[in-house]
Design an enzyme around this catalytic site. Structure first.
Site, PDB file in Angstrom:
ATOM      1  N   GLU A 168      -6.913  42.849  20.707  1.00  0.00           N
ATOM      2  CA  GLU A 168      -7.830  43.318  21.747  1.00  0.00           C
ATOM      3  C   GLU A 168      -7.275  42.869  23.090  1.00  0.00           C
ATOM      4  OE1 GLU A 168      -9.784  40.902  19.671  1.00  0.00           O
ATOM      5  OE2 GLU A 168     -10.270  42.429  18.184  1.00  0.00           O
ATOM      6  N   ASN A 218      -6.403  44.763  32.019  1.00  0.00           N
ATOM      7  CA  ASN A 218      -5.171  43.980  31.910  1.00  0.00           C
ATOM      8  C   ASN A 218      -3.977  44.916  31.694  1.00  0.00           C
ATOM      9  OD1 ASN A 218      -3.138  42.154  31.415  1.00  0.00           O
ATOM     10  ND2 ASN A 218      -4.307  40.927  29.937  1.00  0.00           N
ATOM     11  N   TYR A 237       2.557  45.724  25.483  1.00  0.00           N
ATOM     12  CA  TYR A 237       2.269  46.152  24.106  1.00  0.00           C
ATOM     13  C   TYR A 237       2.734  47.596  23.864  1.00  0.00           C
ATOM     14  CZ  TYR A 237      -0.787  42.030  24.005  1.00  0.00           C
ATOM     15  OH  TYR A 237      -1.280  40.753  24.069  1.00  0.00           O
TER      16      TYR A 237
HETATM   17  C1  COA Z   1       0.962  39.709  29.413  1.00  0.00           C
HETATM   18  C2  COA Z   1       2.014  38.622  29.632  1.00  0.00           C
HETATM   19  C3  COA Z   1       2.035  37.693  28.403  1.00  0.00           C
HETATM   20  C4  COA Z   1       3.384  39.297  29.791  1.00  0.00           C
HETATM   21  O1  COA Z   1       4.384  38.285  29.819  1.00  0.00           O
HETATM   22  P1  COA Z   1       5.733  38.482  30.640  1.00  0.00           P
HETATM   23  O2  COA Z   1       6.707  37.476  30.141  1.00  0.00           O
HETATM   24  O3  COA Z   1       5.456  38.486  32.102  1.00  0.00           O
HETATM   25  O4  COA Z   1       6.162  39.960  30.215  1.00  0.00           O
HETATM   26  P2  COA Z   1       7.640  40.489  30.034  1.00  0.00           P
HETATM   27  O5  COA Z   1       8.502  40.048  31.167  1.00  0.00           O
HETATM   28  O6  COA Z   1       8.122  40.154  28.665  1.00  0.00           O
HETATM   29  O7  COA Z   1       7.371  42.068  30.140  1.00  0.00           O
HETATM   30  C5  COA Z   1       8.054  42.984  29.312  1.00  0.00           C
HETATM   31  C6  COA Z   1       7.663  44.386  29.764  1.00  0.00           C
HETATM   32  O8  COA Z   1       6.250  44.553  29.733  1.00  0.00           O
HETATM   33  C7  COA Z   1       5.821  45.323  30.873  1.00  0.00           C
HETATM   34  N1  COA Z   1       5.090  44.466  31.826  1.00  0.00           N
HETATM   35  C8  COA Z   1       4.899  43.132  31.753  1.00  0.00           C
HETATM   36  N2  COA Z   1       4.163  42.704  32.810  1.00  0.00           N
HETATM   37  C9  COA Z   1       3.894  43.781  33.546  1.00  0.00           C
HETATM   38  C10 COA Z   1       3.198  43.985  34.771  1.00  0.00           C
HETATM   39  N3  COA Z   1       2.626  42.948  35.437  1.00  0.00           N
HETATM   40  N4  COA Z   1       3.095  45.236  35.249  1.00  0.00           N
HETATM   41  C11 COA Z   1       3.673  46.279  34.616  1.00  0.00           C
HETATM   42  N5  COA Z   1       4.384  46.161  33.455  1.00  0.00           N
HETATM   43  C12 COA Z   1       4.478  44.929  32.930  1.00  0.00           C
HETATM   44  C13 COA Z   1       7.100  45.821  31.527  1.00  0.00           C
HETATM   45  O9  COA Z   1       7.491  47.008  30.853  1.00  0.00           O
HETATM   46  C14 COA Z   1       8.065  44.680  31.202  1.00  0.00           C
HETATM   47  O10 COA Z   1       9.410  45.064  31.222  1.00  0.00           O
HETATM   48  P3  COA Z   1      10.218  45.161  32.632  1.00  0.00           P
HETATM   49  O11 COA Z   1       9.939  43.875  33.375  1.00  0.00           O
HETATM   50  O12 COA Z   1      11.669  45.293  32.197  1.00  0.00           O
HETATM   51  O13 COA Z   1       9.678  46.354  33.351  1.00  0.00           O
HETATM   52  C15 COA Z   1       1.732  37.812  30.930  1.00  0.00           C
HETATM   53  O14 COA Z   1       1.505  38.722  32.008  1.00  0.00           O
HETATM   54  C16 COA Z   1       0.535  36.881  30.828  1.00  0.00           C
HETATM   55  O15 COA Z   1       0.658  35.736  30.369  1.00  0.00           O
HETATM   56  N6  COA Z   1      -0.657  37.376  31.242  1.00  0.00           N
HETATM   57  C17 COA Z   1      -1.879  36.564  31.175  1.00  0.00           C
HETATM   58  C18 COA Z   1      -2.341  36.360  29.752  1.00  0.00           C
HETATM   59  C19 COA Z   1      -2.616  37.687  29.083  1.00  0.00           C
HETATM   60  O16 COA Z   1      -3.056  38.648  29.701  1.00  0.00           O
HETATM   61  N7  COA Z   1      -2.365  37.727  27.765  1.00  0.00           N
HETATM   62  C20 COA Z   1      -2.591  38.914  26.956  1.00  0.00           C
HETATM   63  C21 COA Z   1      -3.986  38.904  26.445  1.00  0.00           C
HETATM   64  S1  COA Z   1      -4.310  40.324  25.399  1.00  0.00           S
END
Ligand code: COA
Length: 167
Positions: free
Chosen positions: A115, A120, A127
């Site tokens: 979920e 977000n 995902y």
């Molecule tokens: C969601 C989360 C875990 C992503 O971690 P991250 O290490 O920043 O993500 P990544 O660098 O691995 O991202 C991989 C791809 O996902 C997509 N992506 C990740 N963050 C994004 C953003 N802010 N906006 C758009 N696309 C995004 C992009 O396609 C990215 O690839 P690219 O950078 O080459 O374009 C991080 O934003 C986070 O910790 N958020 C708060 C907690 C949360 O929301 N957890 C999920 C709960 S369901």
């Protein structure tokens, strides 16, 4: 943004809990408690806990991400995933999911569920990139602001397909 060097993804250990908890606090309005993380680590046989670790300029290891999966036979649920705000958009979240879901697929997991808050977009983009698609909505699911949850599913998980995520 700190430079990421020496990134590894490994199973969470007891001594990682305070750092993993701090990342969750910095990432979520409803963070898990340290007690919950310790319960998952030590008492939930279905839980698989992972951390991403990097080295700072002095070579000292630092935990910068966490992933909690629940595995039940051939299904997994992504219970928690977060990357420290200073280390985002460096593919650490993607590497955590790749490693955790590769291991789950090797255990026989074929479907993955989660979920995510409707608002977000960062997590949903990550995902979708890995092949998850939207399968439903749980209206007013989150107790802090009654935001809807989007249900996402990844079907037909296979180890060789997960390995290709990193290519
Ligand atoms: C969601 C989360 C875990 C992503 O971690 P991250 O290490 O920043 O993500 P990544 O660098 O691995 O991202 C991989 C791809 O996902 C997509 N992506 C990740 N963050 C994004 C953003 N802010 N906006 C758009 N696309 C995004 C992009 O396609 C990215 O690839 P690219 O950078 O080459 O374009 C991080 O934003 C986070 O910790 N958020 C708060 C907690 C949360 O929301 N957890 C999920 C709960 S369901």
């Amino acid at each position: 943004m700190p430079v990421v060097q020496g990134l590894i993804v490994r199973r969470m250990e007891e001594q990682d809990v305070p750092q993993a908890h701090a990342i969750d606090v910095a990432s979520s309005v409803l963070p898990w408690s340290e007690h919950s993380l310790r319960f998952e680590l030590n008492h939930n046989p279905a839980a698989r806990l992972w951390v991403a670790e990097v080295k700072d300029e002095s070579g000292v290891e630092r935990v910068v991400g966490l992933l909690v999966l629940w595995v039940i036979v051939d299904e997994a649920h992504i219970a928690n995933v977060a990357v420290h705000p200073d280390f985002r958009r460096q593919h650490i979240g993607q590497k955590l999911l790749t490693r955790g879901l590769l291991s789950a697929s090797e255990e026989g997991v074929r479907s993955v569920y989660l979920e995510v808050r409707r608002g977000n977009q960062a997590a949903q983009a990550l995902y979708r990139r890995l092949g998850f698609f939207e399968t439903g909505i749980r209206p007013r699911y989150y107790r802090d602001n009654h935001e809807d949850a989007v249900l996402m599913t990844l079907e037909n998980l296979q180890p060789d397909a997960v390995q290709r995520w990193e290519e």
